[in-house]
Design a protein around this motif. Structure first.
Motif, PDB file in Angstrom:
ATOM      1  N   SER A  10      94.520  11.397   6.989  1.00 23.87           N
ATOM      2  CA  SER A  10      94.449  10.985   5.590  1.00 23.87           C
ATOM      3  C   SER A  10      93.289  10.016   5.412  1.00 23.87           C
ATOM      4  N   GLU A  11      92.533  10.155   4.337  1.00 26.31           N
ATOM      5  CA  GLU A  11      91.411   9.236   4.098  1.00 26.31           C
ATOM      6  C   GLU A  11      91.833   8.109   3.154  1.00 26.31           C
ATOM      7  N   ARG A  12      92.592   8.457   2.125  1.00 28.03           N
ATOM      8  CA  ARG A  12      92.920   7.483   1.078  1.00 28.03           C
ATOM      9  C   ARG A  12      94.423   7.231   0.935  1.00 28.03           C
ATOM     10  N   GLY A  13      95.198   7.650   1.921  1.00 29.47           N
ATOM     11  CA  GLY A  13      96.615   7.277   1.957  1.00 29.47           C
ATOM     12  C   GLY A  13      97.599   8.263   1.345  1.00 29.47           C
ATOM     13  N   GLY A  14      97.113   9.199   0.538  1.00 32.37           N
ATOM     14  CA  GLY A  14      98.040  10.119  -0.131  1.00 32.37           C
ATOM     15  C   GLY A  14      98.763  11.036   0.846  1.00 32.37           C
ATOM     16  N   THR A  15      98.033  11.547   1.819  1.00 37.16           N
ATOM     17  CA  THR A  15      98.633  12.466   2.800  1.00 37.16           C
ATOM     18  C   THR A  15      99.529  11.694   3.767  1.00 37.16           C
ATOM     19  N   LEU A  56      92.685  17.669   2.310  1.00 38.30           N
ATOM     20  CA  LEU A  56      91.590  18.635   2.168  1.00 38.30           C
ATOM     21  C   LEU A  56      90.367  17.932   1.594  1.00 38.30           C
ATOM     22  N   TYR A  57      89.249  18.107   2.276  1.00 32.34           N
ATOM     23  CA  TYR A  57      87.979  17.584   1.797  1.00 32.34           C
ATOM     24  C   TYR A  57      86.931  18.674   1.933  1.00 32.34           C
ATOM     25  N   ALA A  58      86.308  19.017   0.806  1.00 31.47           N
ATOM     26  CA  ALA A  58      85.255  20.050   0.802  1.00 31.47           C
ATOM     27  C   ALA A  58      85.720  21.338   1.485  1.00 31.47           C
ATOM     28  N   GLY A  87      95.850  18.494  -1.278  1.00 31.02           N
ATOM     29  CA  GLY A  87      94.535  18.506  -1.899  1.00 31.02           C
ATOM     30  C   GLY A  87      94.498  18.688  -3.396  1.00 31.02           C
ATOM     31  N   PRO A  88      94.958  19.841  -3.903  1.00 29.42           N
ATOM     32  CA  PRO A  88      94.667  20.179  -5.295  1.00 29.42           C
ATOM     33  C   PRO A  88      94.966  19.032  -6.269  1.00 29.42           C
ATOM     34  N   LEU A  89      93.951  18.720  -7.082  1.00 28.27           N
ATOM     35  CA  LEU A  89      94.110  17.640  -8.071  1.00 28.27           C
ATOM     36  C   LEU A  89      94.435  18.259  -9.421  1.00 28.27           C
ATOM     37  N   GLY A 120     100.158  19.163  -3.698  1.00 29.53           N
ATOM     38  CA  GLY A 120      99.148  18.558  -4.561  1.00 29.53           C
ATOM     39  C   GLY A 120      98.620  17.273  -3.928  1.00 29.53           C
ATOM     40  N   GLY A 121      97.492  16.816  -4.453  1.00 33.20           N
ATOM     41  CA  GLY A 121      96.871  15.613  -3.901  1.00 33.20           C
ATOM     42  C   GLY A 121      96.955  14.437  -4.862  1.00 33.20           C
ATOM     43  N   ARG A 122      96.251  13.390  -4.498  1.00 30.66           N
ATOM     44  CA  ARG A 122      96.198  12.186  -5.333  1.00 30.66           C
ATOM     45  C   ARG A 122      94.793  11.592  -5.235  1.00 30.66           C
ATOM     46  N   PHE A 130      80.538   8.173  -3.350  1.00 30.22           N
ATOM     47  CA  PHE A 130      79.678   8.873  -4.298  1.00 30.22           C
ATOM     48  C   PHE A 130      80.381  10.083  -4.912  1.00 30.22           C
ATOM     49  N   LEU A 131      80.863  10.987  -4.030  1.00 27.03           N
ATOM     50  CA  LEU A 131      81.512  12.202  -4.521  1.00 27.03           C
ATOM     51  C   LEU A 131      82.878  11.918  -5.122  1.00 27.03           C
ATOM     52  N   ALA A 132      83.634  11.044  -4.437  1.00 30.09           N
ATOM     53  CA  ALA A 132      84.999  10.754  -4.893  1.00 30.09           C
ATOM     54  C   ALA A 132      84.980  10.163  -6.304  1.00 30.09           C
TER      55      ALA A 132
END
Ligand SMILES: Cc1cc2nc3c(=O)[nH]c(=O)nc-3n(C[C@H](O)[C@H](O)[C@H](O)COP(=O)(O)O)c2cc1C
Length: 165
Positions: A10-15, A56-58, A87-89, A120-122, A130-132
């Protein structure tokens, strides 16, 4: 006791939080889960089954989930294994079954995973990067469905009880 490793990237904690919900569900069903980040999990010894998930990223699983699957491929293939992605937002993951991205589908086949779920993601409206931050302008929100996650954990527990380990 059936010991289950619930391991996530997980990068931002949601997963990470989804992994915690899965762990809570499994423990409510009488199993013994350990919920751990993939990047710092050094062994799968002592676990009867594994649930491996990644953000999921890219179009790909978080690299730590991919690395974990590669590093422990033999051990994972020898145990009952479940995979999940987050992933899906938007609401697509609730409205229909979203299949795994191609790389995860390949892994699932190679390792003989019993099932894969996409949740689903968050993304926070003030997400950094930049991308986020660009994506957050049009698609921020929390699309994780805790009840669906919990129902999936219940299925895993049911299957583990049926097959034994
Ligand atoms: C830069 C970026 C790329 C993303 N790419 C995808 C993607 O390819 N597919 C997808 O379903 N979600 C994608 N997402 C959404 C994330 O998967 C979602 O925010 C997820 O909840 C992140 O999990 P984490 O909080 O555990 O890091 C992306 C998000 C960001 C910020």
């Amino acid at each position: 006791m059936t010991r289950v490793l619930v391991v996530y990237a997980s990068e931002r904690g949601g997963t990470a939080e989804i992994a915690g919900w899965i762990g809570a569900g499994l423990s409510g069903s009488g199993l013994e889960p350990d919920v751990r980040p993939a990047g710092s999990t050094k062994t799968v010894e002592g676990y009867d089954a594994v649930v491996l998930g990644g953000a999921l990223y890219a179009g790909r699983w978080h690299r730590e989930a991919r690395r974990f699957a590669r590093r422990f491929s033999g051990e994972l293939a020898a145990r009952p294994l479940w995979l999940f992605s987050s992933g899906p937002l938007d609401h697509t993951a609730e409205a229909k079954t979203v299949g795994p991205v191609p790389g995860v589908a390949r892994l699932g086949r190679k390792l003989g995973a019993r099932d894969h779920a996409t949740f689903g993601g968050r993304l926070a409206p003030d997400a950094r990067g930049f991308l986020a931050s660009k994506i957050a302008k049009r698609a921020s929100g929390d699309y994780r469905d805790r009840d669906r996650v919990r129902a999936w954990a219940d299925e895993i527990a049911r299957e583990l009880r049926t097959v034994g380990t």
